[in-house]
Write a protein that holds these residues in place. Structure first.
Motif, PDB file in Angstrom:
ATOM      1  N   ASP A 175       2.352  -0.198 -16.750  1.00  0.00           N
ATOM      2  CA  ASP A 175       1.023   0.322 -16.465  1.00  0.00           C
ATOM      3  C   ASP A 175       1.088   1.837 -16.591  1.00  0.00           C
ATOM      4  O   ASP A 175       1.920   2.477 -15.950  1.00  0.00           O
ATOM      5  CB  ASP A 175       0.597  -0.097 -15.053  1.00  0.00           C
ATOM      6  CG  ASP A 175      -0.868   0.234 -14.807  1.00  0.00           C
ATOM      7  OD1 ASP A 175      -1.645   0.249 -15.787  1.00  0.00           O
ATOM      8  OD2 ASP A 175      -1.221   0.480 -13.642  1.00  0.00           O
ATOM      9  N   THR A 211      -9.573  -4.291 -15.541  1.00  0.00           N
ATOM     10  CA  THR A 211      -9.241  -3.830 -16.891  1.00  0.00           C
ATOM     11  C   THR A 211      -9.607  -4.862 -17.934  1.00  0.00           C
ATOM     12  O   THR A 211      -9.977  -4.516 -19.036  1.00  0.00           O
ATOM     13  CB  THR A 211      -7.748  -3.505 -17.032  1.00  0.00           C
ATOM     14  OG1 THR A 211      -7.005  -4.642 -16.592  1.00  0.00           O
ATOM     15  CG2 THR A 211      -7.376  -2.288 -16.220  1.00  0.00           C
ATOM     16  N   ASN A 233       2.503 -10.348  -7.506  1.00  0.00           N
ATOM     17  CA  ASN A 233       2.745  -8.940  -7.177  1.00  0.00           C
ATOM     18  C   ASN A 233       1.435  -8.162  -7.025  1.00  0.00           C
ATOM     19  O   ASN A 233       0.584  -8.169  -7.915  1.00  0.00           O
ATOM     20  CB  ASN A 233       3.599  -8.345  -8.307  1.00  0.00           C
ATOM     21  CG  ASN A 233       4.077  -6.953  -7.978  1.00  0.00           C
ATOM     22  OD1 ASN A 233       3.302  -6.112  -7.555  1.00  0.00           O
ATOM     23  ND2 ASN A 233       5.360  -6.727  -8.178  1.00  0.00           N
ATOM     24  N   THR A 234       1.256  -7.505  -5.880  1.00  0.00           N
ATOM     25  CA  THR A 234      -0.015  -6.809  -5.634  1.00  0.00           C
ATOM     26  C   THR A 234      -0.240  -5.663  -6.609  1.00  0.00           C
ATOM     27  O   THR A 234      -1.356  -5.441  -7.078  1.00  0.00           O
ATOM     28  CB  THR A 234      -0.062  -6.249  -4.194  1.00  0.00           C
ATOM     29  OG1 THR A 234       1.189  -5.654  -3.897  1.00  0.00           O
ATOM     30  CG2 THR A 234      -0.388  -7.337  -3.196  1.00  0.00           C
ATOM     31  N   LYS A 235       0.822  -4.928  -6.914  1.00  0.00           N
ATOM     32  CA  LYS A 235       0.681  -3.807  -7.863  1.00  0.00           C
ATOM     33  C   LYS A 235       0.149  -4.316  -9.206  1.00  0.00           C
ATOM     34  O   LYS A 235      -0.695  -3.680  -9.843  1.00  0.00           O
ATOM     35  CB  LYS A 235       2.047  -3.161  -8.114  1.00  0.00           C
ATOM     36  CG  LYS A 235       2.400  -2.016  -7.198  1.00  0.00           C
ATOM     37  CD  LYS A 235       3.547  -1.278  -7.864  1.00  0.00           C
ATOM     38  CE  LYS A 235       4.313  -0.413  -6.903  1.00  0.00           C
ATOM     39  NZ  LYS A 235       5.644  -0.084  -7.466  1.00  0.00           N
ATOM     40  N   ILE A 271      -1.551  -7.057  -9.783  1.00  0.00           N
ATOM     41  CA  ILE A 271      -2.944  -7.486  -9.640  1.00  0.00           C
ATOM     42  C   ILE A 271      -3.870  -6.269  -9.686  1.00  0.00           C
ATOM     43  O   ILE A 271      -4.887  -6.272 -10.386  1.00  0.00           O
ATOM     44  CB  ILE A 271      -3.135  -8.285  -8.339  1.00  0.00           C
ATOM     45  CG1 ILE A 271      -2.341  -9.592  -8.433  1.00  0.00           C
ATOM     46  CG2 ILE A 271      -4.611  -8.586  -8.090  1.00  0.00           C
ATOM     47  CD1 ILE A 271      -2.202 -10.337  -7.131  1.00  0.00           C
ATOM     48  N   GLU A 272      -3.471  -5.232  -8.980  1.00  0.00           N
ATOM     49  CA  GLU A 272      -4.261  -3.993  -8.992  1.00  0.00           C
ATOM     50  C   GLU A 272      -4.401  -3.437 -10.410  1.00  0.00           C
ATOM     51  O   GLU A 272      -5.477  -3.045 -10.841  1.00  0.00           O
ATOM     52  CB  GLU A 272      -3.584  -2.920  -8.128  1.00  0.00           C
ATOM     53  CG  GLU A 272      -4.173  -2.765  -6.746  1.00  0.00           C
ATOM     54  CD  GLU A 272      -3.285  -1.890  -5.879  1.00  0.00           C
ATOM     55  OE1 GLU A 272      -2.763  -0.868  -6.401  1.00  0.00           O
ATOM     56  OE2 GLU A 272      -3.090  -2.232  -4.707  1.00  0.00           O
ATOM     57  N   ALA A 273      -3.249  -3.385 -11.118  1.00  0.00           N
ATOM     58  CA  ALA A 273      -3.258  -2.818 -12.468  1.00  0.00           C
ATOM     59  C   ALA A 273      -4.217  -3.565 -13.368  1.00  0.00           C
ATOM     60  O   ALA A 273      -4.890  -2.971 -14.212  1.00  0.00           O
ATOM     61  CB  ALA A 273      -1.850  -2.858 -13.063  1.00  0.00           C
ATOM     62  N   TYR A 274      -4.307  -4.852 -13.167  1.00  0.00           N
ATOM     63  CA  TYR A 274      -5.147  -5.657 -14.049  1.00  0.00           C
ATOM     64  C   TYR A 274      -6.582  -5.733 -13.586  1.00  0.00           C
ATOM     65  O   TYR A 274      -7.480  -6.035 -14.375  1.00  0.00           O
ATOM     66  CB  TYR A 274      -4.574  -7.073 -14.170  1.00  0.00           C
ATOM     67  CG  TYR A 274      -3.607  -7.188 -15.322  1.00  0.00           C
ATOM     68  CD1 TYR A 274      -4.101  -7.332 -16.622  1.00  0.00           C
ATOM     69  CD2 TYR A 274      -2.244  -7.137 -15.138  1.00  0.00           C
ATOM     70  CE1 TYR A 274      -3.231  -7.425 -17.690  1.00  0.00           C
ATOM     71  CE2 TYR A 274      -1.373  -7.219 -16.198  1.00  0.00           C
ATOM     72  CZ  TYR A 274      -1.875  -7.370 -17.474  1.00  0.00           C
ATOM     73  OH  TYR A 274      -1.028  -7.464 -18.535  1.00  0.00           O
ATOM     74  N   LEU A 275      -6.830  -5.458 -12.283  1.00  0.00           N
ATOM     75  CA  LEU A 275      -8.196  -5.587 -11.762  1.00  0.00           C
ATOM     76  C   LEU A 275      -9.163  -4.739 -12.572  1.00  0.00           C
ATOM     77  O   LEU A 275      -8.978  -3.550 -12.733  1.00  0.00           O
ATOM     78  CB  LEU A 275      -8.260  -5.153 -10.295  1.00  0.00           C
ATOM     79  CG  LEU A 275      -8.148  -6.285  -9.271  1.00  0.00           C
ATOM     80  CD1 LEU A 275      -8.346  -5.752  -7.866  1.00  0.00           C
ATOM     81  CD2 LEU A 275      -9.141  -7.390  -9.574  1.00  0.00           C
TER      82      LEU A 275
END
Ligand SMILES: Nc1ncnc2c1ncn2[C@@H]1O[C@H](COP(=O)(O)OP(=O)(O)OP(=O)(O)O)[C@@H](O)[C@H]1O
Ligand SMILES: [Mg+2]
Lengths: 351, 256
Positions: B227, B253, B243-245, B247-251
Motif C-alpha cells: 500500500d 479504493t 488483517n485490519t490494515k 481492510i483499511e487499505a482496500y476500503l
C-alpha cells in the motif's frame, strides 16, 4: 526445406533466365549490362541494410558509409595510389572486416537511441565518413581528397581480367558480363545467408528487438550485443558491395557516397517491404531500373511526340520516385511485398 | 520449511517525488505461489520491474538462490532464472505464436551468426530442439492450434497464455505474473487457474500479482500486501484477509 516439383522447375527457369540475361541485354548495348550490375549492387546493399532496418528495426540513415569504407579499402589496396595491387579475393574480406568494425563503432554509441534520434546520429555518421574521405589528403595523402582514387585494378582470376573481353566458344564475355556473373554468385550467397539468418536464433532476436525491446530484454536477449551484431552484419555486406563498386568503376571519390545514396537504399528497403528478402530485392530492382528506363525512353518519346524536350528525365525521375514512395506509404505501408512470416510458418508446420 | 528462492531486502524506488517502493522486504520460498496484492498504484508492477532489472533501484538488494542478483542487465536476470509476464501484454506482435516462444529459448541456447550462416550440424540440432520445446510449451498452455498465427491476431486470453509460454521457455525457477487474469472472462480465468496450479505441481515457484481476490486467496500459499509502496502485511491468505490494515487499505479504493 523440401521443394515441390513446380517450385524446382520455377527456380530452374529463373536461373536459366538470369544466366542468359546479360547476353540479351548486351544486344541492346553494354550500357544495359552495366546498369543491371549496378542494380544488383543496390540489391546487395538493400539486403545488408535490411538486416539493420528490416530485421532489427534500427533506422539507419548513414548506411552508405559502409559502402564507402568497402570501396576505399579496395581502392587503396589495389591501385597505383599506394602501389599496392592485392588480388580481389584478399581485399573483399578485408573490406568486409573493416566495414564491420566501422559498423560496431557506429553502433556502440547509438545503442540507447531509438527511432528519430538514431536516424539523426547515423545520418551524421554517414556524413562524417564522407567528409573524412574528402579531407584525408593531408598531411598524409590517404584518400586523395575530393579528386578520388583513379586507375583501380579490375578483378582478375588467373588469366581472366575483368576489364577486357574474352571470347569463349563463340560467345563474347565483355567485362561487365563477367562482373555480372560474379555479382550473381555473391547475390546468391547473400540471399542464402540472409534467409538462414532470418530463421535462426539471432534472426529471431533481431525481430524480437524490433517488435518490443523491453519484452526482448526480459526474455533474456542481450539487446546490446544483438543490436551491435545487426550493425556489424549489415555493414559487412555494405563493405563487400563497396569493394565490387570500386573494382567495377575503377574510380572512387567521396561524391559517390552522399546522403542521397543512403536514402535511396533505405527507400528500396521500405518500398519493397521491410524484413522480407524478396520484397527488398524487388524494391531495389524497381528503384534501380525505373529511373534508367525513364532516362532512355522519356527523351526520345518527347522528341517524337512534341519535337522538343518538355520535361527533363532527371526531373521526372525524382517525380516518379517521390510518387512511388507516397503511394506505397498510403496504400501499402508495409511495402509492396511485406514480410510473410505468418504464411511461411504455416507451411512449415504442415510439412 | 522450504528453502528461500528470492529474498528482497529493503527495496527503495523513487520516481521523482513519488516513493513507489519504500523499504520493501519479502521472501519467496521455493515451490510456493506467492501473491502480491494492493490497491492501484501501490507499487506492485514497480516491484516486478525492479526484480527483473528493468528499473534501477534506489536502495536495497535482491538475493536469488542465495546469491546477489545482478539487476544491471535484464537478460542476466532471465539467465539467472526469473521470467515474467507484463500487465499490459508485451508480445512480439508480428512474429508467430511459435516464434514468440522460440525467442524465449534464446537465453538457454547458443548458436551464433556463423553457425546460422553455415547451417552447421550443431546449429540445426539446436534449432530443432528449440522448435520442439516451443511446440511443447504451446501445448502446455493450450494454444498449440494457434502456433502459426501472428501473436497480434490471437485473442486476449490466448495472448496472456502465449506470454506465459514465452516466459516458461526461458526455463525459469521463478515465474512472475503481472495480473494474468485481467480482462479475462470467467471461463478463461478458470482455465488460467488450472494452468497456474499445474505449474506449481511441476515444481515452479510463482509470484502472482492479481486484483481478482478470489483467485489470489484460492491459489496462493502466502500473500503480501503493498500500500503506497510499503508492505503492510505478509501471511497466509486467511490471516491477510482478516488483517485490519489490509481492510483499511482496500476500503473505498475498489469494490473487492
Ligand atoms: N515509469 C514510471 N515513471 C514514473 N512513475 C511511475 C512509473 N512507474 C510507476 N510509477 C508510479 O509508481 C507508483 C506505483 O505504480 P505501479 O505501476 O507499480 O502500481 P501497481 O501497484 O502495479 O498498480 P496497478 O494495480 O494499477 O497496476 C504509481 O504512483 C505510479 O504512478
Ligand atoms: Mg501494476
Amino acid at each position: 526445406m523440401n521443394m515441390s516439383g513446380r517450385e524446382k522447375l520455377g527456380l530452374a527457369l529463373i536461373a536459366v533466365a538470369l544466366i542468359a540475361l546479360p547476353f540479351v541485354l548486351a544486344l541492346a548495348g553494354t550500357a544495359w549490362v552495366r546498369i543491371t550490375n549496378f542494380a544488383v549492387l543496390f540489391v546487395l546493399l538493400s539486403l545488408g541494410l535490411n538486416i539493420v532496418v528490416g530485421f532489427a528495426g534500427l533506422l539507419d540513415l548513414g548506411y552508405v558509409a559502409f559502402y564507402a569504407v568497402g570501396a576505399y579499402v579496395y581502392a587503396l589496396l589495389a591501385s597505383p595510389h599506394f602501389g599496392l595491387h592485392l588480388p580481389f579475393w584478399v581485399i573483399l574480406p578485408i573490406g568486409a572486416a573493416v566495414a564491420c568494425i566501422a559498423g560496431v563503432i557506429l553502433g556502440a554509441p547509438t545503442l540507447r537511441l531509438r527511432g528519430d534520434y538514431l536516424a539523426i546520429v547515423t545520418l551524421g555518421f554517414g556524413e562524417i565518413v564522407r567528409i573524412f574521405m574528402n579531407n584525408l589528403s593531408s598531411p598524409v595523402n590517404l584518400t586523395n581528397g575530393p579528386k578520388g582514387i583513379n586507375r583501380i585494378d579490375s578483378f582478375r582470376i588467373g588469366p581472366v581480367n575483368f576489364s577486357g573481353s574474352d571470347t569463349i566458344a563463340g560467345l563474347v564475355f565483355s567485362g561487365p558480363i563477367k562482373y555480372y556473373y560474379f555479382l550473381m554468385l555473391v547475390l546468391l550467397a547473400v540471399i542464402v545467408i540472409n534467409r538462414r539468418l532470418q530463421d535462426s536464433r539471432i534472426g529471431r532476436a533481431w525481430v524480437a528487438i524490433r517488435e518490443d525491446e523491453v519484452a526482448a530484454k526480459a526474455s533474456g536477449i542481450n539487446t546490446r550485443n544483438i543490436k551491435l551484431l545487426a550493425f556489424a552484419m549489415g555493414a559487412s555486406f555494405g563493405g563487400i558491395a563497396g569493394g565490387m563498386f570500386a573494382a567495377m568503376q575503377t574510380f572512387v571519390s567521396p561524391e559517390s557516397f552522399v546522403l542521397n545514396e543512403s536514402i535511396m537504399i533505405l527507400a528500396m528497403v521500405v518500398l519493397g517491404g521491410m524484413g522480407n528478402i524478396w520484397g527488398v530485392i524487388a524494391g531495389a530492382v524497381l528503384l534501380s531500373f525505373v529511373p534508367e528506363l525513364l532516362r532512355y525512353t522519356v527523351e526520345p518519346a518527347q522528341m517524337a511526340l512534341f519535337g522538343k524536350l518538355l520535361v527533363d528525365p532527371e526531373v521526372l525521375r525524382m517525380l516518379v520516385f517521390g510518387l512511388a514512395l507516397v503511394f506505397t506509404m498510403r496504400f501499402r505501408p508495409a511495402g509492396l511485398w511485406p514480410e510473410t512470416r505468418h504464411r511461411r510458418e504455416m507451411n512449415e508446420n504442415r510439412a | 520449511m522450504a528453502e528461500t528462492l528470492l529474498e528482497a531486502r529493503a527495496i527503495d524506488k523513487r520516481f521523482g517525488g513519488v516513493q513507489a517502493l519504500k523499504d520493501v522486504s519479502l521472501t519467496i520460498r521455493s515451490g510456493e505461489i506467492y501473491g502480491l496484492i494492493g490497491p492501484n498504484g501501490a507499487g506492485k508492477t514497480t516491484l516486478f520491474n525492479v526484480f527483473t532489472g528493468l528499473y534501477p533501484l534506489d536502495g536495497g538488494e535482491v538475493l536469488f538462490c542465495g546469491l546477489p542478483l545482478n539487476l544491471e542487465s535484464p537478460h542476466q536476470v532471465a539467465a539467472a532464472g526469473i521470467a515474467r509476464t507484463f500487465q499490459n501484454i508485451r508480445l512480439f506482435g508480428n512474429m508467430t505464436a511459435l516464434e514468440n516462444v522460440m525467442v524465449g529459448r534464446h537465453v538457454r541456447t547458443r548458436a551464433g551468426v556463423f553457425g546460422a550462416m553455415l547451417r552447421t550440424g550443431a546449429e540445426r540440432a539446436e534449432e530443432a530442439a528449440i522448435r520442439r520445446r516451443a511446440d511443447e510449451l504451446l501445448h502446455y498452455v493450450g494454444i498449440a492450434d494457434r502456433a502459426g498465427d501472428l501473436a497480434r491476431h490471437l485473442s486476449y486470453g490466448d495472448q496472456r497464455r502465449l506470454e506465459i509460454a514465452r516466459a516458461l521457455a526461458t526455463d525459469p525457477k521463478l515465474l512472475a505474473l503481472d495480473e494474468p487474469a485481467a480482462g479475462m472472462n470467467a471461463t478463461e480465468t478458470a482455465a488460467l487457474r488450472g494452468l497456474i496450479e499445474g505449474l506449481r505441481r511441476d515444481g515452479l515457484t510463482v509470484l502472482l500479482i492479481e486484483h481478482d481476490v478470489k483467485l489470489v486467496m484460492g491459489l496462493c500459499d502466502r500473500v503480501a500486501v503493498l500500500d503506497y509502496g510499503e508492505k503492510i502485511a505478509e501471511d497466509v491468505p486467511e490471516s491477510v484477509r482478516a488483517n485490519t490494515k489490509v481492510i483499511e487499505a482496500y476500503l473505498g479504493t475498489s469494490a473487492h
